[in-house]
Design an enzyme around this catalytic site. Structure first.
Site, short mmCIF file in Angstrom:
data_model
loop_
_atom_site.label_atom_id
_atom_site.label_comp_id
_atom_site.label_asym_id
_atom_site.label_seq_id
_atom_site.Cartn_x
_atom_site.Cartn_y
_atom_site.Cartn_z
N HIS A 155 0.83 -1.22 0.00
CA HIS A 155 0.00 0.00 0.00
C HIS A 155 0.86 1.26 0.00
CE1 HIS A 155 -3.06 -2.92 1.24
NE2 HIS A 155 -2.18 -3.30 2.14
N SER A 276 14.91 21.28 -16.97
CA SER A 276 13.68 22.04 -17.18
C SER A 276 14.00 23.27 -18.01
CB SER A 276 13.11 22.45 -15.82
OG SER A 276 12.27 23.58 -15.98
N LYS A 282 16.19 21.98 -11.83
CA LYS A 282 15.51 20.71 -12.03
C LYS A 282 16.36 19.66 -12.74
CE LYS A 282 11.83 19.65 -11.21
NZ LYS A 282 10.57 19.91 -11.90
N GLU A 289 9.36 8.29 -16.49
CA GLU A 289 7.97 8.68 -16.77
C GLU A 289 7.53 8.17 -18.14
OE1 GLU A 289 7.53 12.96 -15.93
OE2 GLU A 289 9.14 12.64 -14.51
#
Ligand code: ARG
Length: 458
Positions: A155, A276, A282, A289
Protein backbone atom coordinates in the site's frame (compact mmCIF):
# COMPACT_ATOMS: atom_id res chain seq x y z
CA UNK A 1 -2.83 0.02 -63.39
CA UNK A 2 -2.56 -2.52 -60.61
CA UNK A 3 -1.29 -6.03 -61.31
CA UNK A 4 -4.77 -7.34 -60.64
CA UNK A 5 -6.49 -4.91 -63.05
CA UNK A 6 -7.53 -7.53 -65.65
CA UNK A 7 -11.22 -7.54 -64.79
CA UNK A 8 -11.51 -3.77 -64.23
CA UNK A 9 -12.52 -1.03 -66.64
CA UNK A 10 -11.57 1.99 -64.56
CA UNK A 11 -8.49 2.77 -62.51
CA UNK A 12 -8.80 2.93 -58.74
CA UNK A 13 -10.09 6.17 -57.30
CA UNK A 14 -7.38 8.14 -55.50
CA UNK A 15 -9.38 8.20 -52.27
CA UNK A 16 -9.61 4.41 -52.26
CA UNK A 17 -5.93 4.12 -53.13
CA UNK A 18 -4.99 6.31 -50.19
CA UNK A 19 -7.25 4.34 -47.89
CA UNK A 20 -6.06 0.95 -48.97
CA UNK A 21 -2.35 1.37 -49.72
CA UNK A 22 -0.05 -0.05 -47.08
CA UNK A 23 3.31 0.34 -48.82
CA UNK A 24 3.93 3.49 -46.79
CA UNK A 25 4.34 1.32 -43.70
CA UNK A 26 4.69 -2.30 -44.84
CA UNK A 27 7.83 -1.57 -46.87
CA UNK A 28 9.49 -2.29 -43.52
CA UNK A 29 8.73 -5.94 -44.34
CA UNK A 30 10.65 -6.07 -47.62
CA UNK A 31 13.37 -8.37 -46.33
CA UNK A 32 10.81 -10.89 -45.04
CA UNK A 33 8.67 -10.71 -48.16
CA UNK A 34 11.74 -11.36 -50.31
CA UNK A 35 12.76 -14.30 -48.11
CA UNK A 36 9.26 -15.76 -48.46
CA UNK A 37 9.32 -15.13 -52.21
CA UNK A 38 12.70 -16.85 -52.57
CA UNK A 39 11.33 -19.91 -50.76
CA UNK A 40 8.28 -19.80 -53.03
CA UNK A 41 10.49 -19.68 -56.13
CA UNK A 42 12.43 -22.73 -54.91
CA UNK A 43 9.09 -24.38 -54.16
CA UNK A 44 7.91 -23.75 -57.73
CA UNK A 45 11.06 -25.39 -59.10
CA UNK A 46 10.61 -28.25 -56.63
CA UNK A 47 7.08 -28.68 -58.03
CA UNK A 48 8.38 -28.68 -61.63
CA UNK A 49 6.74 -25.33 -62.38
CA UNK A 50 10.07 -23.59 -63.02
CA UNK A 51 13.25 -25.01 -64.52
CA UNK A 52 16.43 -24.80 -62.47
CA UNK A 53 17.68 -21.98 -64.70
CA UNK A 54 14.45 -20.05 -64.30
CA UNK A 55 14.63 -20.57 -60.54
CA UNK A 56 18.16 -19.26 -60.36
CA UNK A 57 17.37 -16.28 -62.55
CA UNK A 58 14.34 -15.36 -60.44
CA UNK A 59 16.34 -15.75 -57.23
CA UNK A 60 18.89 -13.35 -58.72
CA UNK A 61 16.12 -10.87 -59.47
CA UNK A 62 14.89 -11.06 -55.88
CA UNK A 63 18.42 -10.47 -54.61
CA UNK A 64 18.74 -7.44 -56.89
CA UNK A 65 15.48 -6.05 -55.52
CA UNK A 66 16.73 -6.59 -51.96
CA UNK A 67 19.87 -4.61 -52.80
CA UNK A 68 17.70 -1.79 -54.14
CA UNK A 69 15.74 -1.66 -50.89
CA UNK A 70 18.90 -1.92 -48.77
CA UNK A 71 20.42 1.00 -50.63
CA UNK A 72 17.24 3.07 -50.34
CA UNK A 73 17.11 3.00 -54.14
CA UNK A 74 13.85 1.10 -54.68
CA UNK A 75 11.65 3.36 -56.81
CA UNK A 76 7.98 3.42 -55.88
CA UNK A 77 5.45 3.51 -58.71
CA UNK A 78 1.97 4.88 -58.35
CA UNK A 79 -0.20 1.84 -57.88
CA UNK A 80 2.27 0.05 -55.59
CA UNK A 81 -0.44 -0.96 -53.17
CA UNK A 82 1.74 -2.81 -50.71
CA UNK A 83 5.21 -4.25 -50.38
CA UNK A 84 4.13 -7.52 -52.01
CA UNK A 85 2.73 -5.89 -55.15
CA UNK A 86 5.66 -3.49 -55.38
CA UNK A 87 8.16 -6.34 -55.32
CA UNK A 88 6.23 -8.41 -57.85
CA UNK A 89 5.82 -5.38 -60.11
CA UNK A 90 9.57 -4.77 -59.96
CA UNK A 91 10.35 -8.45 -60.65
CA UNK A 92 8.23 -8.30 -63.80
CA UNK A 93 9.93 -5.06 -64.82
CA UNK A 94 13.34 -6.71 -64.49
CA UNK A 95 12.59 -10.23 -65.74
CA UNK A 96 9.55 -9.81 -67.99
CA UNK A 97 7.51 -12.96 -68.48
CA UNK A 98 9.70 -14.93 -66.06
CA UNK A 99 8.81 -12.34 -63.39
CA UNK A 100 5.18 -12.95 -64.29
CA UNK A 101 5.60 -16.54 -63.08
CA UNK A 102 6.58 -15.47 -59.54
CA UNK A 103 3.03 -15.35 -58.17
CA UNK A 104 2.14 -18.85 -59.48
CA UNK A 105 0.14 -20.79 -56.89
CA UNK A 106 0.38 -17.95 -54.41
CA UNK A 107 -1.96 -15.24 -53.13
CA UNK A 108 -1.10 -12.15 -51.19
CA UNK A 109 -3.14 -13.77 -48.45
CA UNK A 110 -0.67 -16.58 -47.76
CA UNK A 111 2.17 -14.26 -48.75
CA UNK A 112 1.36 -11.55 -46.21
CA UNK A 113 0.74 -14.08 -43.44
CA UNK A 114 4.10 -15.71 -44.17
CA UNK A 115 5.88 -12.38 -44.31
CA UNK A 116 4.38 -11.17 -41.05
CA UNK A 117 5.17 -14.39 -39.21
CA UNK A 118 8.78 -14.16 -40.31
CA UNK A 119 8.96 -10.54 -39.14
CA UNK A 120 7.30 -11.30 -35.82
CA UNK A 121 9.55 -14.28 -35.15
CA UNK A 122 12.60 -11.99 -35.34
CA UNK A 123 10.95 -9.09 -33.57
CA UNK A 124 9.96 -11.17 -30.56
CA UNK A 125 13.53 -12.40 -30.20
CA UNK A 126 14.77 -8.79 -30.27
CA UNK A 127 12.21 -7.71 -27.68
CA UNK A 128 13.05 -10.73 -25.53
CA UNK A 129 16.72 -9.85 -25.74
CA UNK A 130 15.93 -6.31 -24.59
CA UNK A 131 13.88 -7.64 -21.69
CA UNK A 132 16.68 -9.96 -20.58
CA UNK A 133 19.31 -7.22 -20.97
CA UNK A 134 17.23 -5.02 -18.70
CA UNK A 135 17.01 -7.83 -16.15
CA UNK A 136 20.81 -8.12 -16.32
CA UNK A 137 21.08 -4.36 -15.68
CA UNK A 138 18.97 -4.83 -12.53
CA UNK A 139 21.19 -7.73 -11.45
CA UNK A 140 24.18 -5.44 -12.05
CA UNK A 141 22.66 -2.79 -9.78
CA UNK A 142 22.04 -5.41 -7.09
CA UNK A 143 25.64 -6.58 -7.40
CA UNK A 144 26.94 -3.03 -6.89
CA UNK A 145 25.05 -2.91 -3.57
CA UNK A 146 24.97 -6.48 -2.23
CA UNK A 147 24.19 -5.46 1.35
CA UNK A 148 21.93 -2.47 0.74
CA UNK A 149 18.53 -2.56 2.36
CA UNK A 150 15.39 -0.50 2.00
CA UNK A 151 11.85 -0.69 3.28
CA UNK A 152 9.62 -3.11 1.43
CA UNK A 153 6.19 -1.55 0.93
CA UNK A 154 2.61 -2.67 0.77
CA UNK A 155 0.00 0.00 0.00
CA UNK A 156 3.09 2.20 -0.43
CA UNK A 157 3.39 2.14 3.37
CA UNK A 158 6.63 0.88 4.89
CA UNK A 159 6.07 -2.77 5.76
CA UNK A 160 9.29 -4.76 6.37
CA UNK A 161 12.96 -4.18 5.59
CA UNK A 162 14.22 -6.06 2.52
CA UNK A 163 17.55 -6.41 0.77
CA UNK A 164 17.83 -4.26 -2.36
CA UNK A 165 18.88 -7.38 -4.26
CA UNK A 166 15.64 -9.05 -3.17
CA UNK A 167 13.55 -6.08 -4.23
CA UNK A 168 15.23 -5.94 -7.64
CA UNK A 169 14.95 -9.71 -7.92
CA UNK A 170 11.15 -9.35 -7.79
CA UNK A 171 11.32 -7.23 -10.95
CA UNK A 172 13.77 -9.65 -12.55
CA UNK A 173 11.54 -12.69 -12.12
CA UNK A 174 8.66 -10.75 -13.72
CA UNK A 175 10.93 -9.86 -16.64
CA UNK A 176 11.98 -13.48 -17.00
CA UNK A 177 8.31 -14.44 -17.31
CA UNK A 178 7.87 -11.70 -19.93
CA UNK A 179 10.73 -13.21 -21.90
CA UNK A 180 9.19 -16.66 -21.50
CA UNK A 181 5.85 -15.36 -22.78
CA UNK A 182 7.55 -13.77 -25.78
CA UNK A 183 9.26 -17.12 -26.40
CA UNK A 184 5.96 -18.90 -26.02
CA UNK A 185 4.23 -16.67 -28.58
CA UNK A 186 7.25 -17.10 -30.84
CA UNK A 187 7.08 -20.88 -30.69
CA UNK A 188 3.35 -20.93 -31.41
CA UNK A 189 3.62 -18.66 -34.44
CA UNK A 190 6.35 -20.81 -35.97
CA UNK A 191 4.04 -22.26 -38.64
CA UNK A 192 4.34 -21.49 -42.34
CA UNK A 193 1.18 -20.30 -44.18
CA UNK A 194 2.92 -20.47 -47.58
CA UNK A 195 0.99 -22.69 -49.97
CA UNK A 196 -2.43 -21.85 -48.51
CA UNK A 197 -3.10 -19.62 -51.53
CA UNK A 198 -6.03 -17.24 -51.32
CA UNK A 199 -7.81 -19.52 -48.83
CA UNK A 200 -8.12 -23.03 -50.20
CA UNK A 201 -4.75 -24.19 -51.47
CA UNK A 202 -4.12 -24.89 -55.14
CA UNK A 203 -4.52 -27.40 -57.94
CA UNK A 204 -0.80 -27.04 -58.61
CA UNK A 205 1.55 -29.62 -57.04
CA UNK A 206 2.84 -27.32 -54.26
CA UNK A 207 4.62 -28.73 -51.24
CA UNK A 208 4.06 -26.44 -48.22
CA UNK A 209 6.30 -28.61 -46.03
CA UNK A 210 9.20 -28.01 -48.41
CA UNK A 211 8.93 -24.20 -48.32
CA UNK A 212 8.24 -24.26 -44.56
CA UNK A 213 11.56 -26.09 -44.11
CA UNK A 214 13.39 -23.57 -46.31
CA UNK A 215 12.09 -20.71 -44.19
CA UNK A 216 13.06 -22.43 -40.95
CA UNK A 217 9.47 -22.80 -39.78
CA UNK A 218 8.79 -25.63 -37.35
CA UNK A 219 5.91 -26.89 -39.54
CA UNK A 220 3.63 -25.99 -42.45
CA UNK A 221 0.00 -24.99 -41.87
CA UNK A 222 -2.55 -27.76 -41.38
CA UNK A 223 -5.57 -25.82 -42.66
CA UNK A 224 -5.36 -23.28 -45.47
CA UNK A 225 -8.27 -21.15 -44.24
CA UNK A 226 -6.79 -20.94 -40.75
CA UNK A 227 -3.42 -20.09 -42.27
CA UNK A 228 -4.64 -16.99 -44.13
CA UNK A 229 -7.29 -15.72 -41.72
CA UNK A 230 -5.99 -15.69 -38.20
CA UNK A 231 -3.85 -13.02 -36.63
CA UNK A 232 -3.92 -14.55 -33.18
CA UNK A 233 -0.13 -14.63 -33.35
CA UNK A 234 -0.08 -10.85 -33.66
CA UNK A 235 -2.54 -10.47 -30.79
CA UNK A 236 -0.46 -12.79 -28.60
CA UNK A 237 2.69 -10.90 -29.45
CA UNK A 238 0.99 -7.60 -28.64
CA UNK A 239 -0.21 -9.03 -25.35
CA UNK A 240 3.25 -10.27 -24.39
CA UNK A 241 4.61 -6.82 -25.24
CA UNK A 242 1.78 -4.99 -23.46
CA UNK A 243 2.30 -6.97 -20.28
CA UNK A 244 6.03 -6.32 -20.53
CA UNK A 245 5.10 -2.66 -20.86
CA UNK A 246 2.98 -2.87 -17.73
CA UNK A 247 5.98 -4.29 -15.86
CA UNK A 248 8.16 -1.52 -17.29
CA UNK A 249 5.64 1.06 -16.13
CA UNK A 250 5.90 -0.37 -12.61
CA UNK A 251 9.68 0.02 -12.76
CA UNK A 252 9.22 3.53 -14.14
CA UNK A 253 6.89 4.55 -11.32
CA UNK A 254 9.35 3.17 -8.78
CA UNK A 255 12.21 5.13 -10.33
CA UNK A 256 10.11 8.29 -10.20
CA UNK A 257 9.58 7.70 -6.48
CA UNK A 258 13.14 6.66 -5.70
CA UNK A 259 14.66 9.68 -7.44
CA UNK A 260 12.23 12.17 -5.85
CA UNK A 261 13.57 14.46 -3.11
CA UNK A 262 11.00 12.91 -0.80
CA UNK A 263 12.37 9.35 -1.13
CA UNK A 264 15.91 10.19 -2.23
CA UNK A 265 16.88 6.52 -2.53
CA UNK A 266 18.56 6.88 -5.91
CA UNK A 267 20.07 9.27 -8.42
CA UNK A 268 20.17 8.72 -12.18
CA UNK A 269 23.30 9.64 -14.11
CA UNK A 270 23.20 12.99 -15.93
CA UNK A 271 23.06 11.18 -19.26
CA UNK A 272 19.73 9.69 -18.23
CA UNK A 273 18.04 12.78 -16.79
CA UNK A 274 16.57 15.87 -18.38
CA UNK A 275 16.47 19.51 -17.36
CA UNK A 276 13.68 22.04 -17.18
CA UNK A 277 13.33 24.80 -19.77
CA UNK A 278 12.46 27.24 -16.97
CA UNK A 279 13.60 25.95 -13.58
CA UNK A 280 17.40 25.89 -13.45
CA UNK A 281 17.64 23.47 -10.52
CA UNK A 282 15.51 20.71 -12.03
CA UNK A 283 16.80 17.27 -12.93
CA UNK A 284 13.91 15.15 -14.07
CA UNK A 285 13.50 11.39 -14.46
CA UNK A 286 11.73 11.62 -17.81
CA UNK A 287 13.09 8.22 -18.79
CA UNK A 288 11.07 6.69 -15.96
CA UNK A 289 7.97 8.68 -16.77
CA UNK A 290 8.11 7.65 -20.42
CA UNK A 291 8.57 4.02 -19.38
CA UNK A 292 5.41 4.48 -17.32
CA UNK A 293 3.58 6.39 -20.05
CA UNK A 294 4.33 4.11 -23.01
CA UNK A 295 2.45 1.26 -21.37
CA UNK A 296 -0.84 2.96 -22.23
CA UNK A 297 0.06 2.94 -25.90
CA UNK A 298 1.13 -0.71 -25.83
CA UNK A 299 -2.14 -1.73 -24.20
CA UNK A 300 -3.97 0.40 -26.77
CA UNK A 301 -2.29 -1.39 -29.66
CA UNK A 302 -3.37 -4.76 -28.27
CA UNK A 303 -6.91 -3.54 -27.64
CA UNK A 304 -7.18 -2.03 -31.10
CA UNK A 305 -6.15 -5.23 -32.83
CA UNK A 306 -8.49 -7.39 -30.76
CA UNK A 307 -11.37 -5.13 -31.74
CA UNK A 308 -10.33 -5.32 -35.40
CA UNK A 309 -10.31 -9.13 -35.28
CA UNK A 310 -13.59 -9.45 -33.43
CA UNK A 311 -16.41 -10.79 -35.57
CA UNK A 312 -14.43 -11.19 -38.81
CA UNK A 313 -15.83 -13.98 -40.95
CA UNK A 314 -13.49 -16.60 -42.42
CA UNK A 315 -11.17 -16.24 -44.11
CA UNK A 316 -9.04 -13.27 -45.30
CA UNK A 317 -10.61 -9.82 -44.98
CA UNK A 318 -8.89 -6.56 -45.73
CA UNK A 319 -9.47 -5.50 -42.12
CA UNK A 320 -6.47 -7.72 -41.41
CA UNK A 321 -4.20 -5.12 -42.97
CA UNK A 322 -4.76 -3.19 -39.73
CA UNK A 323 -2.54 -5.70 -37.94
CA UNK A 324 0.76 -4.18 -39.00
CA UNK A 325 0.92 -0.67 -37.62
CA UNK A 326 0.11 -1.64 -34.02
CA UNK A 327 2.64 -4.46 -34.21
CA UNK A 328 5.39 -2.27 -35.66
CA UNK A 329 4.61 0.45 -33.15
CA UNK A 330 4.62 -1.83 -30.12
CA UNK A 331 7.87 -3.50 -31.13
CA UNK A 332 9.54 -0.17 -31.74
CA UNK A 333 8.27 1.53 -28.60
CA UNK A 334 9.02 -1.30 -26.22
CA UNK A 335 12.54 -1.60 -27.61
CA UNK A 336 13.08 2.14 -27.04
CA UNK A 337 11.93 1.84 -23.43
CA UNK A 338 13.94 -1.31 -22.76
CA UNK A 339 17.16 0.20 -24.05
CA UNK A 340 16.75 3.49 -22.21
CA UNK A 341 15.77 1.81 -18.94
CA UNK A 342 18.71 -0.60 -19.06
CA UNK A 343 21.00 2.40 -19.51
CA UNK A 344 19.27 4.31 -16.73
CA UNK A 345 19.74 1.44 -14.25
CA UNK A 346 23.34 1.14 -15.35
CA UNK A 347 23.84 4.81 -14.41
CA UNK A 348 21.86 4.65 -11.18
CA UNK A 349 23.54 5.42 -7.87
CA UNK A 350 21.68 3.94 -4.95
CA UNK A 351 21.90 5.92 -1.71
CA UNK A 352 22.50 3.08 0.74
CA UNK A 353 22.53 5.37 3.79
CA UNK A 354 19.26 7.07 3.02
CA UNK A 355 17.49 3.82 2.15
CA UNK A 356 18.88 2.07 5.24
CA UNK A 357 17.68 4.92 7.45
CA UNK A 358 14.17 4.33 6.10
CA UNK A 359 14.52 0.55 6.41
CA UNK A 360 15.61 0.92 10.04
CA UNK A 361 12.34 2.62 10.96
CA UNK A 362 11.72 1.05 14.37
CA UNK A 363 8.08 0.33 13.69
CA UNK A 364 9.09 -2.18 11.03
CA UNK A 365 10.54 -4.40 13.77
CA UNK A 366 7.08 -4.98 15.33
CA UNK A 367 6.47 -8.16 13.32
CA UNK A 368 9.90 -9.53 14.21
CA UNK A 369 9.17 -8.97 17.92
CA UNK A 370 5.81 -10.69 17.53
CA UNK A 371 7.53 -13.65 15.86
CA UNK A 372 10.09 -13.74 18.69
CA UNK A 373 7.17 -14.19 21.09
CA UNK A 374 5.73 -16.91 18.86
CA UNK A 375 9.05 -18.78 19.08
CA UNK A 376 8.59 -18.65 22.85
CA UNK A 377 5.17 -20.28 22.58
CA UNK A 378 2.81 -17.27 22.48
CA UNK A 379 -0.10 -17.71 20.00
CA UNK A 380 0.47 -15.37 17.05
CA UNK A 381 -2.82 -13.49 17.41
CA UNK A 382 -1.92 -12.63 21.04
CA UNK A 383 1.59 -11.55 20.07
CA UNK A 384 0.15 -9.38 17.27
CA UNK A 385 -2.27 -7.76 19.69
CA UNK A 386 0.49 -7.07 22.19
CA UNK A 387 2.80 -5.44 19.66
CA UNK A 388 -0.09 -3.54 18.14
CA UNK A 389 -0.82 -2.00 21.52
CA UNK A 390 2.82 -1.12 22.08
CA UNK A 391 3.11 0.53 18.65
CA UNK A 392 -0.11 2.47 19.30
CA UNK A 393 1.29 3.65 22.63
CA UNK A 394 4.61 4.70 21.10
CA UNK A 395 2.88 6.68 18.37
CA UNK A 396 0.44 8.32 20.77
CA UNK A 397 3.10 9.28 23.27
CA UNK A 398 5.57 10.30 20.61
CA UNK A 399 8.12 7.84 21.99
CA UNK A 400 10.39 5.37 20.30
CA UNK A 401 9.15 1.80 20.06
CA UNK A 402 12.65 0.63 21.07
CA UNK A 403 12.42 2.54 24.35
CA UNK A 404 9.04 1.00 25.21
CA UNK A 405 10.39 -2.44 24.34
CA UNK A 406 13.38 -1.86 26.65
CA UNK A 407 10.95 -1.17 29.49
CA UNK A 408 8.84 -4.27 28.75
CA UNK A 409 9.77 -7.20 31.02
CA UNK A 410 9.18 -9.86 28.34
CA UNK A 411 10.18 -8.05 25.17
CA UNK A 412 13.31 -6.35 26.52
CA UNK A 413 15.44 -9.43 25.83
CA UNK A 414 14.72 -9.02 22.11
CA UNK A 415 16.00 -5.45 22.10
CA UNK A 416 18.84 -6.49 19.77
CA UNK A 417 16.31 -6.75 16.91
CA UNK A 418 16.49 -2.96 16.71
CA UNK A 419 20.17 -3.08 15.73
CA UNK A 420 20.46 -1.89 12.11
CA UNK A 421 19.76 -4.78 9.77
CA UNK A 422 19.28 -7.30 12.59
CA UNK A 423 15.61 -8.03 11.91
CA UNK A 424 16.33 -8.43 8.20
CA UNK A 425 19.17 -10.87 8.92
CA UNK A 426 16.65 -12.97 10.86
CA UNK A 427 14.40 -13.33 7.81
CA UNK A 428 15.71 -16.78 6.85
CA UNK A 429 12.69 -18.51 5.28
CA UNK A 430 13.24 -19.72 1.68
CA UNK A 431 12.51 -17.07 -0.92
CA UNK A 432 12.44 -14.43 1.81
CA UNK A 433 14.06 -10.98 1.81
CA UNK A 434 17.06 -11.63 4.09
CA UNK A 435 20.67 -12.51 3.27
CA UNK A 436 20.38 -16.24 4.09
CA UNK A 437 17.98 -17.17 1.24
CA UNK A 438 19.62 -14.70 -1.19
CA UNK A 439 22.20 -17.02 -2.80
CA UNK A 440 19.64 -19.69 -3.68
CA UNK A 441 17.37 -17.09 -5.19
CA UNK A 442 20.23 -15.57 -7.11
CA UNK A 443 21.22 -18.96 -8.52
CA UNK A 444 17.66 -19.68 -9.60
CA UNK A 445 17.39 -16.30 -11.29
CA UNK A 446 20.65 -16.88 -13.17
CA UNK A 447 19.38 -20.26 -14.36
CA UNK A 448 16.05 -18.84 -15.52
CA UNK A 449 17.73 -15.91 -17.29
CA UNK A 450 20.00 -18.30 -19.19
CA UNK A 451 17.12 -20.63 -20.08
CA UNK A 452 14.97 -17.74 -21.32
CA UNK A 453 17.85 -16.53 -23.50
CA UNK A 454 18.40 -19.98 -24.98
CA UNK A 455 14.71 -20.39 -25.67
CA UNK A 456 14.69 -17.21 -27.75
CA UNK A 457 17.68 -18.50 -29.70
CA UNK A 458 19.92 -15.75 -28.27
N1 ARG B 1 -1.59 -5.54 -47.83
C1 ARG B 1 -2.49 -6.61 -47.59
C2 ARG B 1 -2.49 -6.95 -46.08
O1 ARG B 1 -1.68 -6.44 -45.41
C3 ARG B 1 -2.05 -7.80 -48.33
C4 ARG B 1 -3.14 -8.77 -48.62
C5 ARG B 1 -4.08 -8.23 -49.61
N2 ARG B 1 -4.98 -9.28 -50.02
C6 ARG B 1 -6.09 -9.01 -50.68
N3 ARG B 1 -6.84 -10.03 -50.96
N4 ARG B 1 -6.44 -7.81 -50.96
O2 ARG B 1 -3.31 -7.65 -45.60
Amino acid sequence: MALWAGRFEAAMDQALYELSESFSFDRALYHYDLAGSAAHVRGLAHAGLLTEDERDELLGVLEAIEREFDAGAFVTETGDEDVHMAIERRAIEIAGSLGARLHTGRSRNDQVATTLRLFTRDALARVGEGVLDLAEALVGLADRHPEARLPGYTHLQRAQAVLLSHHLGAHCFALVRDAQRLGDARERLDVSPLGAGALAGSSLPLDPAYTAGLLGFASPFANSMDAVSDRDFVAESLFAIALTGVHLSRLGEELVLWTSSEFGFARLGDAFTTGSSMLPQKKNSDVAELARGKAGRLVGNLTGLLVTLKGLPLSYNRDLQEDKEPLFDSVRQVLLVLRALAGAYGSLVFDEGRAAAAADDELLVAIDLAEALVREGVPFREAHERLGRLVGEAVRRGERLGDLVSEDPVLARHRALFEPGAALANRTSPGGAGPAPAPAQRARLAGELAAARARLGL
